[in-house]
Design an enzyme around this catalytic site. Structure first.
Site, PDB file in Angstrom:
ATOM      1  N   HIS A 133       0.811  -1.140  -0.275  1.00  0.00           N
ATOM      2  CA  HIS A 133       0.259   0.109   0.125  1.00  0.00           C
ATOM      3  C   HIS A 133       0.904   1.265   0.231  1.00  0.00           C
ATOM      4  CE1 HIS A 133      -3.306  -2.514   0.372  1.00  0.00           C
ATOM      5  NE2 HIS A 133      -3.372  -2.721   0.896  1.00  0.00           N
ATOM      6  N   HIS A 207     -10.020   1.828   0.021  1.00  0.00           N
ATOM      7  CA  HIS A 207      -9.285   0.047   1.459  1.00  0.00           C
ATOM      8  C   HIS A 207     -10.595   0.434   2.331  1.00  0.00           C
ATOM      9  CE1 HIS A 207      -7.343  -2.927   3.336  1.00  0.00           C
ATOM     10  NE2 HIS A 207      -6.194  -3.619   2.887  1.00  0.00           N
ATOM     11  N   GLU A 348     -11.551  -4.148  -2.722  1.00  0.00           N
ATOM     12  CA  GLU A 348     -10.283  -3.110  -3.412  1.00  0.00           C
ATOM     13  C   GLU A 348     -10.621  -3.227  -4.571  1.00  0.00           C
ATOM     14  OE1 GLU A 348      -6.846  -3.707  -0.924  1.00  0.00           O
ATOM     15  OE2 GLU A 348      -7.935  -5.472   0.602  1.00  0.00           O
TER      16      GLU A 348
END
Ligand code: GLA
Length: 381
Positions: A133, A207, A348
């Site tokens: 991420h 997310h 996601e």
């Protein structure tokens, strides 16, 4: 004395009309303070509402979708996303990414490294041997600027963040805009755009952890999902794709027909154990059959008990379905609720993980002069 009073009352009348017409349109937006970060930076909250009782709150810390209130089949409202009541909650629990805007690169990059035009780049490793991420201080930990957005039939807020050249190891100064909007069809739409001044890679996503029974109301094992995806990208033990694009048929990854999350989650299958060594779980990228067509249904989740029903639409080619395998009942969220193991699912929408190192995957490269865009819609029926 007569005249000022008259002016005042006609002003009052026109204010009332303004409020009434906003109500007639059914959509409204509110803006309030949400506290401060540890270093004293003020954080704002924008709440978007429609006339069906849907309220979406977005905060400028991490571009987080902090709360999403949706009525159930009996009209009872509940918050269907996991999160925290204050900024400290988000800052203390940096590795769960509740509701966050993820960037510059959603999901994993093997070894945190990739080559672009012959030059190697290194992103901080924050997930064992890999980067996750966007590295340790990704977009989820940045403070965004916010401005109400105006568009017919939608109420929204646009967040902006400018990431410096070299931030978290990525090349190019990157300017990103994320617009959250709500309409009267109960669609929460997230639109992203970004531009760079040097060739770079990026993969933006949101997310949010959904629990259609309400955040903190048990696990999601009985909620029923359909993923319009006949393939997925199998991973190795550190959740890096092997490069293969494998059919889901005959595996626990098959959600082509409506299937409860819990039906096969504990099945004996090496992939499920890579996602969660003890009890199994989902944490994989599905290759959507919609191939970027945002008009086609990509995924669908229903909670038989509350009757809540979520549909997903996206321009992205993939979706990471993660079932909260790392939640272990130690994270205390909004209203003091504890989030259990498998207490939520994420959808996601993304390009495939580790794309910069995978020649067979769609490219995540962005060049100067080009505009990156992505649109994802979460619709509640
Ligand atoms: C993503 C990853 C998961 C996990 C969560 C955050 O969904 O794929 O493995 O790291 O983020 O906990």
């Amino acid at each position: 004395m007569m005249q000022p009073r008259f002016i005042l009352s006609s002003l009052g009348l026109s204010l009332m009309i303004a409020t009434l017409s906003a109500h007639a349109a059914g959509l409204s937006s509110e803006h309030s303070a949400f506290g401060t970060t540890a270093d004293g930076t003020a954080i704002d909250k924008y709440t978007l509402s429609n006339s069906h009782g849907v309220h979406a709150s977005i905060i400028t810390y991490g571009g987080v979708l902090q709360s999403l209130i949706v009525p159930d089949k009996n009209g009872k409202a509940d918050d269907v996303v996991l999160g925290f009541d204050d900024v400290a909650g988000y800052q203390k629990n940096g590795t769960v990414y509740f509701g966050a805007t993820i960037g510059r690169f959603g999901n994993r990059i093997a070894g945190g490294t990739f080559k672009l035009d012959g030059k190697s780049y290194q992103i901080p490793l924050n997930d064992g041997p890999n980067s996750l991420h966007g590295g340790s201080q990704g977009f989820d930990k940045r403070v965004w600027k916010a401005e109400p957005s105006k568009e017919k039939d939608w109420v929204g807020v646009t967040l902006t963040y400018v990431s410096a050249d070299g931030e978290m190891g990525f090349p190019g100064k990157l300017e990103t805009h994320v617009t959250y909007s709500l309409n009267e069809k109960n669609e929460l739409r997230i639109k992203y755009s970004a531009t760079t001044d040097k060739p770079t890679v990026l993969n933006l996503t949101n997310h949010s952890y959904f629990n259609l029974a309400g955040a903190g109301n048990g696990d999601i094992l009985k909620q029923v999902a359909t993923l319009h995806a006949s393939h997925y990208t199998p991973v190795n033990a550190t959740l890096i794709p092997t490069g293969e694009i494998a059919p889901v048929v005959g595996t626990p990854m098959d959600f082509l027909k409506p299937t409860a999350f819990g039906k096969n989650i504990k099945a004996v299958h090496p992939q499920l154990k890579f996602a969660e060594a003890k009890q199994g779980g989902y944490d994989f990228n599905w290759v959507l059959d919609t191939k970027g067509n945002v008009g086609k249904l990509a995924a669908d989740v229903r909670d038989p008990e509350s009757g809540r029903h979520l549909q997903l639409f996206t321009t992205e080619p993939g979706v990471q379905l993660y079932t909260g395998n790392f939640l272990d009942g130690t994270v205390v969220g909004k209203a003091g609720k504890v989030y259990p193991h498998w207490g939520a699912f994420t959808l996601e929408t993304q390009h495939y993980p580790d794309a910069p190192n995978q020649p067979k995957f769609l490219s995540t490269r962005l060049d100067p002069g080009k505009v990156y865009t992505q649109t994802t819609v979460f619709k509640f029926l």
